[in-house]
Design an enzyme around this catalytic site. Structure first.
Site, PDB file in Angstrom:
ATOM      1  N   ARG A 102       0.810  -1.216   0.000  1.00 24.33           N
ATOM      2  CA  ARG A 102       0.000   0.000   0.000  1.00 24.33           C
ATOM      3  C   ARG A 102       0.844   1.267   0.000  1.00 24.33           C
ATOM      4  NH1 ARG A 102      -5.138   0.085   2.442  1.00 24.33           N
ATOM      5  NH2 ARG A 102      -6.197  -1.788   1.817  1.00 24.33           N
ATOM      6  N   HIS A 113      -3.207  23.984 -29.654  1.00 21.69           N
ATOM      7  CA  HIS A 113      -3.657  25.126 -28.829  1.00 21.69           C
ATOM      8  C   HIS A 113      -2.677  25.424 -27.697  1.00 21.69           C
ATOM      9  CE1 HIS A 113      -7.368  25.239 -31.062  1.00 21.69           C
ATOM     10  NE2 HIS A 113      -7.473  23.930 -30.904  1.00 21.69           N
ATOM     11  N   GLU A 167       4.098   7.902 -12.764  1.00 20.85           N
ATOM     12  CA  GLU A 167       4.110   7.222 -11.471  1.00 20.85           C
ATOM     13  C   GLU A 167       5.339   6.363 -11.251  1.00 20.85           C
ATOM     14  OE1 GLU A 167       0.075   5.505  -9.951  1.00 20.85           O
ATOM     15  OE2 GLU A 167       0.243   5.165 -12.082  1.00 20.85           O
ATOM     16  N   GLU A 178      -4.259   8.131 -19.133  1.00 17.05           N
ATOM     17  CA  GLU A 178      -3.853   7.003 -18.299  1.00 17.05           C
ATOM     18  C   GLU A 178      -2.410   6.573 -18.626  1.00 17.05           C
ATOM     19  OE1 GLU A 178      -4.672   5.692 -15.718  1.00 17.05           O
ATOM     20  OE2 GLU A 178      -3.911   3.658 -15.711  1.00 17.05           O
ATOM     21  N   TRP A 207       2.795   6.390   6.157  1.00 21.94           N
ATOM     22  CA  TRP A 207       3.016   7.160   4.932  1.00 21.94           C
ATOM     23  C   TRP A 207       2.953   8.623   5.371  1.00 21.94           C
ATOM     24  CZ3 TRP A 207       0.122  10.604   1.829  1.00 21.94           C
ATOM     25  CH2 TRP A 207       0.606  10.785   0.530  1.00 21.94           C
ATOM     26  N   LYS A 258      -0.809   2.793  -2.302  1.00 22.32           N
ATOM     27  CA  LYS A 258      -1.780   2.038  -3.094  1.00 22.32           C
ATOM     28  C   LYS A 258      -3.201   2.502  -2.798  1.00 22.32           C
ATOM     29  CE  LYS A 258      -3.231  -1.111  -5.884  1.00 22.32           C
ATOM     30  NZ  LYS A 258      -3.155  -0.682  -7.292  1.00 22.32           N
ATOM     31  N   LYS A 280       0.614   6.494 -15.914  1.00 22.79           N
ATOM     32  CA  LYS A 280       1.416   5.291 -15.625  1.00 22.79           C
ATOM     33  C   LYS A 280       2.900   5.624 -15.695  1.00 22.79           C
ATOM     34  CE  LYS A 280      -0.769   3.204 -14.078  1.00 22.79           C
ATOM     35  NZ  LYS A 280      -2.154   3.348 -13.865  1.00 22.79           N
ATOM     36  N   ASN A 298      -4.166   5.728  11.687  1.00 25.15           N
ATOM     37  CA  ASN A 298      -4.322   6.058  10.263  1.00 25.15           C
ATOM     38  C   ASN A 298      -5.308   7.210  10.163  1.00 25.15           C
ATOM     39  OD1 ASN A 298      -2.788   3.840   9.746  1.00 25.15           O
ATOM     40  ND2 ASN A 298      -4.408   2.645   8.746  1.00 25.15           N
ATOM     41  N   GLY A 299      -5.098   8.091   9.206  1.00 25.20           N
ATOM     42  CA  GLY A 299      -6.030   9.215   9.040  1.00 25.20           C
ATOM     43  C   GLY A 299      -5.332  10.525   9.365  1.00 25.20           C
TER      44      GLY A 299
HETATM   45  C1  F6R Z   1      -2.649   4.980 -10.400  1.00 27.41           C
HETATM   46  C2  F6R Z   1      -3.425   4.637  -9.241  1.00 27.41           C
HETATM   47  C3  F6R Z   1      -4.166   5.733  -8.544  1.00 27.41           C
HETATM   48  C4  F6R Z   1      -5.548   5.227  -8.139  1.00 27.41           C
HETATM   49  C5  F6R Z   1      -6.271   6.291  -7.291  1.00 27.41           C
HETATM   50  C6  F6R Z   1      -7.665   5.843  -6.919  1.00 27.41           C
HETATM   51  O1  F6R Z   1      -1.991   3.879 -10.925  1.00 27.41           O
HETATM   52  O2  F6R Z   1      -3.485   3.518  -8.843  1.00 27.41           O
HETATM   53  O3  F6R Z   1      -4.260   6.869  -9.329  1.00 27.41           O
HETATM   54  O4  F6R Z   1      -6.280   4.926  -9.278  1.00 27.41           O
HETATM   55  O5  F6R Z   1      -5.539   6.533  -6.121  1.00 27.41           O
HETATM   56  O6  F6R Z   1      -7.642   4.655  -6.209  1.00 27.41           O
HETATM   57  P1  F6R Z   1      -8.909   3.728  -6.088  1.00 27.41           P
HETATM   58  O7  F6R Z   1      -9.228   3.219  -7.437  1.00 27.41           O
HETATM   59  O8  F6R Z   1      -8.491   2.645  -5.143  1.00 27.41           O
HETATM   60  O9  F6R Z   1     -10.006   4.585  -5.528  1.00 27.41           O
END
Ligand code: F6R
Length: 610
Positions: free
Chosen positions: A27, A506, A490, A483, A74, A605, A487, A100-101
């Site tokens: 995560r 533009h 990231e 997308e 994190w 994650k 990718k 967490n939070g």
């Molecule tokens: C990119 C990625 C993130 C998630 C985003 C939403 O590869 O994984 O951009 O798509 O954090 O996450 P979910 O889909 O779990 O709400």
């Protein structure tokens, strides 16, 4: 993002906590820590960096015991250092807290505590909670945690231990997931059921504003008003039937998940395509035919990759179901106040089902009285449980931080939903039957698309040094361009942008030079000629062009420097097939640049903070 695992029972707690933390590792985190408790007090080990660092610290200075809490952090408030890692202790080291939070009023609370003479040892918001629990404790940990959480504003999932009650762990939740694990050798608390897989058999989900206590002998859940809650138990194996951390011979989870896509798509469609009625069916939508026909508008809301899936969904619904769709970033929607009429439904799209912004946007829509649906991968997640109805992806656990199989499965579910809604409106049985046939052929098309991997490797070699890469597509393939750029950013840290190909002139075309490659999504379709013209515009400015196109397309081959072949599929399904080479390209470039593919820097994650 942050992870919690805590255990009390008859087993040595450290191996259980380390194993649980490893299960949460994917995560994303930047420090880790554990605390055990026994009659002699609380014992703590923390390290910045990976769990292996913490394990090494525990080898050097072992901890023993049967009750403990642990955490992967994190960083939000304060850098990823050892002193900011959880658990946090109060001044007397009588209490330890993992959290967490985000506690939004931590600065005010910190000031009040400091005025009372408390000395803080970290930059975190969490430490406030630790001192509050210590201050409010008068012989009962559950009461102290309840009163402390009443004072904080924000979100929390916490686990707390106390030297005066060794063997007891108290948990509380508001907006950040927490589950209780029940097993033959003890009880546990975790932020994700997946962390409990090696020792629990049943689980109980905590709801917001609930408090729980676990001991070796039992568990109890209360509301904030101290009313005992009669909770439903779930079979852990049913909830996390897809726990799969085996790489099956692949070097990375991301690559494994890219290659799992034909199977993931088959799973997403299993039992949902109805050839006899030429439509799709969904078990959990919970919409009766009248409600279904009454839908006049859909707001799709999501973050990141799931948002891109929603953008494809917009094209799909408008074309196949003729329903107006708006796609909104969940982080924006939650604070907007758009005029929304009665027959609008909100559709949240999320792999994890725990993304804080998506959950908040869903709740806001619910509060306004709208029907809420969710497309979700993680069974039993907060969003899956809170939406009025929904569709699971059944894609299996996605471990790689960069989402791949969840994206294509989301688009596939959206395509099926568009057919389903369309068939209640203007799509004829013949049209429906053709669309169902096309969907059924999809897994094989993706299998074929994966064969481009060798070509992608060569293209990656040529462009791994680039500092900027542009991704361009139109109509159904515009969201795929976004997308593809996401990718790459990231996992390779190369700056990339996605645009509708015609938008280039533009402004962004000013970026184009010999050093800036453009990836064009240009399979045959209604706008093929238009995209070809956009490609010529880039070539005319000496920009290198990588085309994702039909293998037999000579016209593309004449203009592009590289062609990555994908099989021909109908336009509405091109986003799924065209995503494959872009995922592989990001993966290969990331490898060549020596990046950590599965755990890219700064990313988590599941983004459970706002
Ligand atoms: C990119 C990625 C993130 C998630 C985003 C939403 O590869 O994984 O951009 O798509 O954090 O996450 P979910 O889909 O779990 O709400």
């Amino acid at each position: 993002m942050c992870g919690i695992i805590a255990f009390t029972g008859s087993l040595d707690v450290i191996p259980i906590l380390l194993e649980g933390l490893r299960r949460l590792e994917y995560r994303g985190y930047d420090s880790a820590g554990v605390a055990t408790v026994d009659e002699t007090g609380i014992h703590l080990r923390k390290r910045s960096g990976r769990i292996t660092e913490l394990a090494r610290a525990l080898d050097d200075e072992p901890l023993t015991g049967v009750c403990g809490i642990s955490h992967t952090r994190w960083a939000t408030h304060g850098p990823a250092t050892e002193w900011n890692a959880h658990p946090h202790l109060d001044e007397a080291a009588d209490f330890a807290v993992v959290h967490n939070g985000v506690i939004e009023n931590h600065l005010q609370l910190r000031q009040q505590l400091e005025d009372d003479g408390v000395v803080f040892r970290s930059d975190t918001d969490t430490e406030v909670l630790t001192h509050l629990v210590a201050k409010l404790w008068s012989g009962n940990l559950v009461e102290a945690v309840t009163r402390a959480t009443e004072l904080v504003r924000g979100t929390y999932g916490v686990a707390v231990i106390c030297r005066h009650e060794p063997g007891t762990i108290v948990g509380a939740r508001l907006g950040s997931p927490l589950v209780i694990g029940i097993g033959p050798a003890g009880h546990s608390i975790a932020s994700d059921p997946g962390a409990l897989a090696n020792h629990a058999e049943k689980i109980v989900y905590l709801a917001d504003r609930q408090i729980c206590q676990i001991t070796p002998e039992g568990w109890t859940v209360w509301t904030r008003d101290a009313v005992t809650v009669d909770c439903r138990m779930h079979d852990l194996r049913q909830v996390v039937d897809t726990i799969d951390d085996d790489l099956n011979g692949f070097p990375h989870h991301m690559l494994k998940e890219i290659y799992e896509q034909p199977e993931a798509l088959t799973n997403a469609m299993r039992g949902r395509l109805d050839e006899a009625d030429a439509t799709a069916h969904f078990g959990g939508l919970n919409l009766d035919p009248r409600q279904l026909r009454g839908v006049e508008r859909i707001i799709m809301t999501a973050c990141g990759t799931s948002y891109h899936a929603g953008l494809v969904g917009e094209y799909l619904f408008e074309e196949l179901a003729r329903i107006p769709v708006e796609v909104e970033y969940a982080s924006e929607l939650r604070y907007r106040n758009p005029p929304v009429d009665r027959n609008t439904i909100t559709l949240a799209i999320t792999q994890s089902g725990e993304t804080a912004d998506t959950l908040a946007a869903l709740r806001e829509s619910k509060r306004m009285g709208h029907t809420t649906l969710a497309i979700c991968n993680v069974v039993g997640s907060s969003i899956a449980r809170e939406a009025d109805g929904g569709v699971y992806l059944h894609a299996g656990t996605e471990v790689g931080v960069a989402s791949t199989k969840a994206f294509t499965s989301q688009v596939c579910v959206l395509a099926m939903l568009a057919v389903y809604f369309g068939r209640t409106r203007h799509l004829s049985a013949l049209q429906g039957a053709r669309l169902i046939d096309e969907l059924q052929a999809l897994p094989d098309a993706v299998r074929e698309a994966l064969r481009c991997h060798d070509v992608v490797k060569q293209v990656a070699q040529r462009h791994a040094h680039a500092r900027n890469i542009l991704y361009l597509g139109r109509q159904y393939l515009y969201p795929v361009a976004l997308e593809g750029a996401l990718k790459l950013k990231e996992i390779s840290y190369i700056h990339a942008e996605g645009y509708p190909a015609a938008e280039m002139k533009h402004g962004p075309i000013a970026l184009v030079d010999e050093e800036t490659p453009s990836v064009f999504l240009v399979p045959r379709g209604q706008v093929f000629d238009k995209v070809m013209s956009n490609m010529q515009e880039i070539k005319a400015r000496r920009g290198p062009v990588i085309a994702i196109a039909s293998p037999a397309d000579r016209e593309v081959a004449r203009v592009a420097d590289d062609v990555i072949p994908i099989p021909d599929v109908p336009e509405w399904l091109q986003p799924i097939v065209a995503a494959i080479p872009l995922q592989l390209l990001a993966y290969e470039i990331s490898l060549l640049r020596g990046c950590d593919v599965d755990k890219p820097r700064n990313l988590a994650k599941s983004v459970t903070v706002e």
